[in-house]
Enzyme design. Structure first.
Site, mmCIF file in Angstrom:
data_model
loop_
_atom_site.group_PDB
_atom_site.id
_atom_site.type_symbol
_atom_site.label_atom_id
_atom_site.label_comp_id
_atom_site.label_asym_id
_atom_site.label_seq_id
_atom_site.Cartn_x
_atom_site.Cartn_y
_atom_site.Cartn_z
ATOM 1 N N ARG A 189 0.847 -1.197 0.000
ATOM 2 C CA ARG A 189 0.000 0.000 0.000
ATOM 3 C C ARG A 189 0.878 1.240 0.000
ATOM 4 O O ARG A 189 1.911 1.282 0.699
ATOM 5 C CB ARG A 189 -0.911 0.028 1.239
ATOM 6 C CG ARG A 189 -2.120 -0.910 1.172
ATOM 7 C CD ARG A 189 -3.128 -0.492 0.097
ATOM 8 N NE ARG A 189 -4.317 -1.319 0.057
ATOM 9 C CZ ARG A 189 -4.522 -2.366 -0.753
ATOM 10 N NH1 ARG A 189 -3.581 -2.737 -1.597
ATOM 11 N NH2 ARG A 189 -5.658 -3.020 -0.727
ATOM 12 N N GLU A 247 -4.065 7.270 -5.426
ATOM 13 C CA GLU A 247 -4.451 6.322 -6.488
ATOM 14 C C GLU A 247 -5.898 6.552 -6.863
ATOM 15 O O GLU A 247 -6.728 6.750 -5.964
ATOM 16 C CB GLU A 247 -4.289 4.884 -5.995
ATOM 17 C CG GLU A 247 -2.857 4.498 -5.740
ATOM 18 C CD GLU A 247 -2.704 3.013 -5.383
ATOM 19 O OE1 GLU A 247 -3.677 2.249 -5.547
ATOM 20 O OE2 GLU A 247 -1.625 2.637 -4.945
ATOM 21 N N HIS A 269 -0.739 -0.140 -9.696
ATOM 22 C CA HIS A 269 -1.443 -1.039 -8.757
ATOM 23 C C HIS A 269 -2.037 -2.255 -9.489
ATOM 24 O O HIS A 269 -3.258 -2.450 -9.523
ATOM 25 C CB HIS A 269 -2.545 -0.272 -8.004
ATOM 26 C CG HIS A 269 -2.961 -0.967 -6.730
ATOM 27 N ND1 HIS A 269 -3.256 -0.308 -5.570
ATOM 28 C CD2 HIS A 269 -3.129 -2.293 -6.425
ATOM 29 C CE1 HIS A 269 -3.593 -1.167 -4.624
ATOM 30 N NE2 HIS A 269 -3.519 -2.387 -5.129
HETATM 31 C C1 DGY Z 1 -5.715 -6.156 -2.748
HETATM 32 O O1 DGY Z 1 -6.347 -7.200 -2.916
HETATM 33 O O2 DGY Z 1 -5.591 -5.620 -1.656
HETATM 34 C C2 DGY Z 1 -5.097 -5.546 -3.956
HETATM 35 O O3 DGY Z 1 -4.329 -4.446 -3.624
HETATM 36 C C3 DGY Z 1 -6.156 -5.166 -4.970
HETATM 37 O O4 DGY Z 1 -7.171 -4.481 -4.361
#
Ligand code: DGY
Length: 320
Positions: free
Chosen positions: A239, A268, A286
């Site tokens: 993240r 994002e 991402h």
């Molecule tokens: C997750 O599954 O957390 C990925 O980052 C996609 O949302």
């Protein structure tokens, strides 16, 4: 018996949507439009369940306004930092996620970013693509080799453990920091550090695999970057909130950090435009879990959780 009414907030894989249509009275989003907080609140009065992605935010102010009809939020993501779990629990709304099924795909992207950052992939690709490749010499485009290097892993959960396995395949020495030490069988020879500074000091390359929580937000701040050896490489597929992006920029501009590979950003979609002038920062939008196999697996896992909930069984991935 009437099928439960389900809202799937984003366009999911064809196989996921076919199964959802079969088993639920489902509202789909074929145009994949983004929903506002008001949309979420409005829909909560029309459905028994919502299957959202990390793009839909269930923060305290949204949750407070949710209708009592909504019983379960079955996330299509492993990360749940877009959900205020305490607020949802207080409203007696069940929340699930999709662990395990995206570990391989995410570790692949982490490895891609690690190799790309270490071997100057952005710079090389740009040079060839723009017709600027006009020389070759033994000192040309020299980068760092990952084999034989120490890889530090922050967060040795499912994705971290797959990353460790991939790294061992590249003959890297794996070190890790985790809230709890793994069993020797799961450690597979990785060296445990019981605090982050100790791991940072030993990491030629560092890969982040922990969730974004109040405790981990801004984990990689100026002090943390300074603890990495000079010339280290950072990879983040977890993240954006884990990194203080100004501190990352300073570390890149001072040369303390040799390179970075990022799949996640504080903002994002969009990312951080200040990173764009640095070809030693490899960036992706991402897409850690964005493979055909994994999208089906995530959709099915979210539906498995819904199926269990509506059959009065405990969903396998129930968080609250
Ligand atoms: C997750 O599954 O957390 C990925 O980052 C996609 O949302």
């Amino acid at each position: 018996m009437a099928k439960p009414r389900l809202w799937i907030t984003r366009k999911l894989s064809d196989n996921t949507e076919a199964r959802a249509r079969r088993d639920y009275d489902v509202i789909l989003n074929p145009d994949d439009t983004l929903s506002t907080a008001d949309d979420i609140v409005r829909m909560s009065a029309e459905v028994d369940a919502i299957l959202p992605c990390h793009s839909e935010h269930f923060n305290a102010s949204v949750v407070e306004r949710l209708d009592a009809r909504l019983k379960i939020v079955a996330n299509h993501s492993v990360g749940v930092d877009h959900c205020d779990l305490d607020a949802l629990k207080a409203k007696n709304i069940c929340v699930t996620n999709t662990p395990d099924v995206l570990s391989d795909a995410t570790a692949e992207i982490a490895m891609l970013l690690l190799l790309g950052a270490a071997r100057r992939a952005v710079e090389g690709d740009t040079m060839v693509r723009q017709g600027e490749w006009d020389t070759w010499s033994p000192s040309f485009m020299v980068g760092s080799q990952v084999s034989g290097k120490r890889l530090g892993i922050v967060g040795m959960g499912r994705v971290g453990q797959v990353m460790a396995k991939r790294a061992r395949g590249f003959d890297m020495e794996v070190h890790y920091y985790n809230r709890t030490r793994l069993s020797p069988a799961n450690e597979q020879g990785a060296v445990y550090h019981d605090d982050l500074p100790s791991l940072l000091a030993q990491s030629d390359m560092l890969s982040l695999h922990c969730p974004a929580t109040e405790q981990t937000k801004g984990l990689m701040d100026r002090a943390a970057f300074a603890q990495l050896p000079k010339g280290a490489i950072l990879v983040n597929t977890a993240r954006g909130a884990l990194i203080d992006e100004s501190a990352l920029l300073e570390a890149i501009e001072s040369g303390h950090l040799a390179a970075a590979g990022l799949d996640c950003f504080v903002t994002e979609p969009g990312g951080n435009p200040a990173f764009a002038k640095h070809s030693n920062i490899m960036m992706l939008p991402h897409i850690g879990s964005a493979t055909f196999d994994t999208r089906d697996a995530m959709g099915f896992r979210a539906l498995d959780n819904l199926d269990a909930y509506f059959a009065n069984r405990e969903p396998k991935d129930k968080l609250v």
